[in-house]
Scaffold this active site. Structure first.
Site, PDB file in Angstrom:
ATOM      1  N   LYS A   1       2.006  -3.426   8.776  1.00  0.00           N
ATOM      2  CA  LYS A   1       3.254  -2.672   8.626  1.00  0.00           C
ATOM      3  C   LYS A   1       4.412  -3.564   9.042  1.00  0.00           C
ATOM      4  O   LYS A   1       4.439  -4.084  10.150  1.00  0.00           O
ATOM      5  CB  LYS A   1       3.195  -1.424   9.507  1.00  0.00           C
ATOM      6  CG  LYS A   1       4.355  -0.528   9.295  1.00  0.00           C
ATOM      7  CD  LYS A   1       4.077   0.859   9.833  1.00  0.00           C
ATOM      8  CE  LYS A   1       4.863   1.865   9.058  1.00  0.00           C
ATOM      9  NZ  LYS A   1       4.086   2.759   8.280  1.00  0.00           N
TER      10      LYS A   1
ATOM     11  N   LYS B   1       7.564  -1.105   4.881  1.00  0.00           N
ATOM     12  CA  LYS B   1       6.474  -1.199   3.912  1.00  0.00           C
ATOM     13  C   LYS B   1       5.155  -1.531   4.596  1.00  0.00           C
ATOM     14  O   LYS B   1       5.131  -2.203   5.625  1.00  0.00           O
ATOM     15  CB  LYS B   1       6.793  -2.301   2.902  1.00  0.00           C
ATOM     16  CG  LYS B   1       7.687  -1.842   1.790  1.00  0.00           C
ATOM     17  CD  LYS B   1       7.805  -2.932   0.732  1.00  0.00           C
ATOM     18  CE  LYS B   1       8.857  -2.527  -0.291  1.00  0.00           C
ATOM     19  NZ  LYS B   1       9.279  -3.642  -1.133  1.00  0.00           N
TER      20      LYS B   1
ATOM     21  N   LEU C   1       0.834  -1.209   0.000  1.00  0.00           N
ATOM     22  CA  LEU C   1       0.000   0.000   0.000  1.00  0.00           C
ATOM     23  C   LEU C   1       0.862   1.249   0.000  1.00  0.00           C
ATOM     24  O   LEU C   1       0.458   2.299  -0.464  1.00  0.00           O
ATOM     25  CB  LEU C   1      -0.872   0.027   1.257  1.00  0.00           C
ATOM     26  CG  LEU C   1      -2.067  -0.910   1.308  1.00  0.00           C
ATOM     27  CD1 LEU C   1      -2.643  -0.933   2.706  1.00  0.00           C
ATOM     28  CD2 LEU C   1      -3.119  -0.468   0.311  1.00  0.00           C
ATOM     29  N   GLY C   2       2.049   1.119   0.564  1.00  0.00           N
ATOM     30  CA  GLY C   2       2.916   2.279   0.626  1.00  0.00           C
ATOM     31  C   GLY C   2       4.183   1.929   1.365  1.00  0.00           C
ATOM     32  O   GLY C   2       4.326   0.843   1.918  1.00  0.00           O
TER      33      GLY C   2
ATOM     34  N   ASP D   1       6.465  12.616  11.848  1.00  0.00           N
ATOM     35  CA  ASP D   1       6.400  12.557  10.393  1.00  0.00           C
ATOM     36  C   ASP D   1       4.987  12.882   9.906  1.00  0.00           C
ATOM     37  O   ASP D   1       4.354  12.104   9.204  1.00  0.00           O
ATOM     38  CB  ASP D   1       6.853  11.167   9.909  1.00  0.00           C
ATOM     39  CG  ASP D   1       7.210  11.162   8.427  1.00  0.00           C
ATOM     40  OD1 ASP D   1       7.269  12.256   7.828  1.00  0.00           O
ATOM     41  OD2 ASP D   1       7.409  10.073   7.868  1.00  0.00           O
TER      42      ASP D   1
ATOM     43  N   GLY E   1       9.075   5.676   6.311  1.00  0.00           N
ATOM     44  CA  GLY E   1      10.388   5.622   6.915  1.00  0.00           C
ATOM     45  C   GLY E   1      10.586   4.381   7.772  1.00  0.00           C
ATOM     46  O   GLY E   1      11.712   3.997   8.073  1.00  0.00           O
ATOM     47  N   PHE E   2       9.512   3.753   8.161  1.00  0.00           N
ATOM     48  CA  PHE E   2       9.634   2.639   9.092  1.00  0.00           C
ATOM     49  C   PHE E   2       9.447   1.282   8.428  1.00  0.00           C
ATOM     50  O   PHE E   2       9.589   0.259   9.052  1.00  0.00           O
ATOM     51  CB  PHE E   2       8.621   2.788  10.222  1.00  0.00           C
ATOM     52  CG  PHE E   2       8.797   4.060  10.986  1.00  0.00           C
ATOM     53  CD1 PHE E   2       9.799   4.172  11.934  1.00  0.00           C
ATOM     54  CD2 PHE E   2       7.976   5.150  10.750  1.00  0.00           C
ATOM     55  CE1 PHE E   2       9.978   5.345  12.644  1.00  0.00           C
ATOM     56  CE2 PHE E   2       8.155   6.330  11.455  1.00  0.00           C
ATOM     57  CZ  PHE E   2       9.154   6.431  12.398  1.00  0.00           C
TER      58      PHE E   2
END
Ligand code: NAG
Ligand code: NAG
Ligand code: NAG
Ligand code: NAG
Ligand code: NAG
Length: 607
Positions: free
Chosen positions: A313, A298, A291-292, A412, A295-296
């Site tokens: 995540k 995928k 999905l995206g 963020d 910084g941490f």
């Protein structure tokens, strides 16, 4: 295994998702009653459950469900919102001595827990809704001193618990049903009513006549039976909930439907998922499910075995010194932040080599997607939605900063991290992750976690973040909402404004507001509202963190309070700052390198 925390850590002020429908209903009531600005000031559904609001009481055993609303003699002039019909646990509703107009909404018949309804001394018109006959627990019904007309609905005579019925001083007509004369207390005077069909009755009884002698006993019996039934129901409910819980309820994802019991009673409760489960859900972390990427790590779309859609995540380069236990503590902290504008953590998974977090899937993806990555045919985010998003995201951050202890700093904030639920309500995601990932592992320059163009100058230069760093990021996010553009965009190089902030500032100075606004909106917006948003954004993005307003103030300014004064001050400071800048610029004559230097300065700060 599951984690139970909530009460133990209580990192954030309680804000139950399940309380929202109650808050919404009460806000609807407040607005339909036309409460003035200084009345019911603390009625704000986004902060906490309505249990802390004035004139509202909740069930003391759980402090979660509204049981009493009392708004007497407050000089309201509006009407009664039908929305209050969703308050299934409401036991007492008092609105006497106001100037309320309009009809009694039939939806009041849905208030199944109501024992006392007092609408005396208002200007209510129309007929008494027959739905009030559904209020099986009603003991006291007081509608005196209004302008109600028509006949008394037959259904009311069937109310098993009724002790007192006051309908005096209205325009009611017709016969009073015989059954009413058995009530201990009643008053039908001051109407065109015919009291007693078969034999004349007094139109009023204050409780000490013959009718009262046997009625209380019936009441007691019904009370005992009712109590037993409630006990049984409650026991059944507990049993049901326990069973659910043992099964591991990964299912619950979105907000509760009105009237539905919150399925997760311990709201800080997280599910520990097995690696295999998430592997299956995401089709072995297939690239097609990505999905995206933040910084941490995928984020993958997944579907659990019970068909719940989730976002998984998968954290990268973590190394937690405290191992699993430390990770779980951090995860618990995130899990306690529950707010309608924050992405709620459902669960997690740890293996010796993997750390995963599981969130509900947001059907409308992110603000960034809606602004810039739409597929052909998908609708443009309209202006009213953008306004709602701005306010929602601000409330989510306000909650993290001001209602969590220790406060949670996002680090963020940007359009890509503001997700959208099925109603396009803003849901801030990706918060609280910084501590889950050991920053020492990566090299010094990337110590700062965030996204270029969104990072506050002091964070870049010192690596230290505070809630004011988030305020900066939020300000840039507002600019993204207004312009639809990226925070850094080299296609603006021609205008020497790679940074969105500089670009907007320039156009604002030149009073070219119309050029700032996203062309995709096709001029469908209110320019005054655009101006408000830009002003708030510029206040939030001031260079010095102390100058930026806290999120609670941002919320107030977006709601139209106190912006003018702040803005005046800003303009004053900005003009001075600008003169100084131009003076320096003349002295160094940066020539053609201007753009480059601007970016470089922004990136390196005062390190
Ligand atoms: C009640 O409200 C009316 C306007 O709706 C206002 O004129 C009046 O002064 C108010 N009375 C009190 C006691 O606040
Ligand atoms: C509430 O009441 C209305 C009208 O009396 C009815 O149509 C509606 O279904 C009720 N809603 C609920 C949730 O019970
Ligand atoms: C009751 O009053 C309303 C106006 O408030 C009127 O429209 C209606 O016809 C009246 N009904 C009866 C039965 O008098
Ligand atoms: C009944 O209603 C009338 C008119 O509103 C009022 O004057 C009277 O005091 C009431 N009686 C009792 C016993 O409540
Ligand atoms: C009820 O009691 C009051 C005194 O408490 C008395 O004045 C009144 O007459 C009584 N009413 C009836 C209907 O007995």
């Amino acid at each position: 295994m599951e984690l139970f925390l909530g009460a133990l850590l209580s990192a954030c002020l309680l804000s139950f998702v399940s309380a929202d429908f109650q808050g919404d209903a009460l806000i609807a009531l407040k607005s339909s009653l036309r409460a003035s600005a200084d009345q019911l000031k603390d009625w704000n559904q986004n902060l906490v459950s309505p249990c802390t609001w004035t004139n509202v009481k909740c069930d003391p055993s759980n402090n979660k469900y509204v049981i009493s609303v009392s708004l007497s003699s407050m000089n309201f002039s509006g009407t009664l919102s039908p929305k209050i019909g969703v308050l299934q646990t409401l036991s007492s509703l008092t609105l006497k001595g106001n100037g309320i107009t309009g009809e009694i909404p039939k939806e009041l018949g849905n208030l199944s827990s109501l024992t006392s309804l007092d609408l005396e001394n208002n200007h209510l018109t129309g007929e008494i809704p027959s739905s009030l006959g559904n209020l099986k627990n009603l003991k006291f019904l007081t509608l005196s001193k209004n302008n109600l007309n028509g006949t008394i609905p037959q259904s009311i005579s069937g109310l098993p618990q009724l002790i007192s019925l006051s309908l005096d001083s209205n325009d009611l007509s017709g016969q009073v049903p015989d059954l009413f004369f058995n009530l201990p207390t009643y008053n039908f005077t001051g109407n065109n009513l015919n009291c007693g069909v078969n034999f004349p009755q007094p139109c009023v009884s204050n409780g000490n006549d013959s009718g009262s002698s046997h009625k209380p006993k019936v009441g007691i019996i019904v009370g005992i039976v009712g109590g037993l039934i409630i006990l049984l129901l409650f026991g059944g409910l507990l049993f049901f909930l326990c069973k659910r819980r043992r099964k591991g309820n990964k299912g619950e994802v979105f907000e509760d439907v009105a009237g539905e019991v919150d399925q997760r009673i311990a709201f800080g409760q997280l599910t520990r998922f097995a690696w295999r489960e998430l592997q299956l859900a995401t089709d072995s972390f297939s690239e097609s499910n990505v999905l995206g990427q933040g910084g941490f790590g995928k984020v993958y779309k997944g579907v659990l075995s019970d068909n719940t859609k989730v976002a998984v995540k998968r954290l990268i380069d973590f190394e937690s010194p405290g191992g699993d236990a430390a990770f779980q503590r951090e995860v618990e902290m995130i899990g306690v932040a529950v707010h309608r504008n924050l992405l709620r953590l459902i669960g997690f998974c740890t293996t010796p080599t993997e750390r995963l977090l599981v969130y509900p899937f947001m059907p409308n993806l992110s603000v960034a997607y809606r602004l810039r990555e739409l597929k052909p045919g998908e609708p443009v985010l309209d202006w009213p939605k953008r306004k709602t998003i701005a306010l929602g995201a601000a409330r989510g951050l306000e909650y993290l900063h001001e209602h969590c202890n220790p406060k949670i700093i996002h680090r963020d904030v940007k359009a890509a991290n503001v997700l959208l639920d099925e109603d396009f309500e803003a849901v801030v995601g990706d918060f609280g992750l910084a501590k889950l990932v050991d920053v020492r592992q990566t090299n010094v320059t990337t110590q700062v976690r965030g996204t270029m163009g969104h990072i506050a100058p002091e964070y870049l230069s010192t690596g230290k973040s505070s809630e004011r760093t988030d305020v900066f990021g939020y300000g840039i996010m507002l600019l993204e909402l207004v312009t639809g553009q990226r925070a850094i965009d080299f296609s603006r190089l021609e205008d020497e404004d790679v940074l969105l902030l500089d670009y907007v500032k320039k156009l604002e100075r030149e009073k070219k507001l119309y050029d700032i606004v996203d062309g995709n909106l096709n001029k469908n917006y209110n320019i005054e509202e655009v101006e408000v948003m830009i002003q708030v954004a510029l206040l939030c993005t001031q260079a010095s963190p102390e100058d930026r307003p806290p999120m609670s103030e941002v919320v107030r300014m977006l709601e139209g309070e106190g912006l003018a004064e702040r803005w005046e001050e800003w303009q004053h400071v900005e003009v001075t700052r600008r003169r100084e800048y131009e003076r320096l610029q003349r002295r160094f004559d940066w020539g053609d390198d201007t753009v480059h230097n601007q970016v470089a300065i922004e990136l390196s700060g005062g390190r």
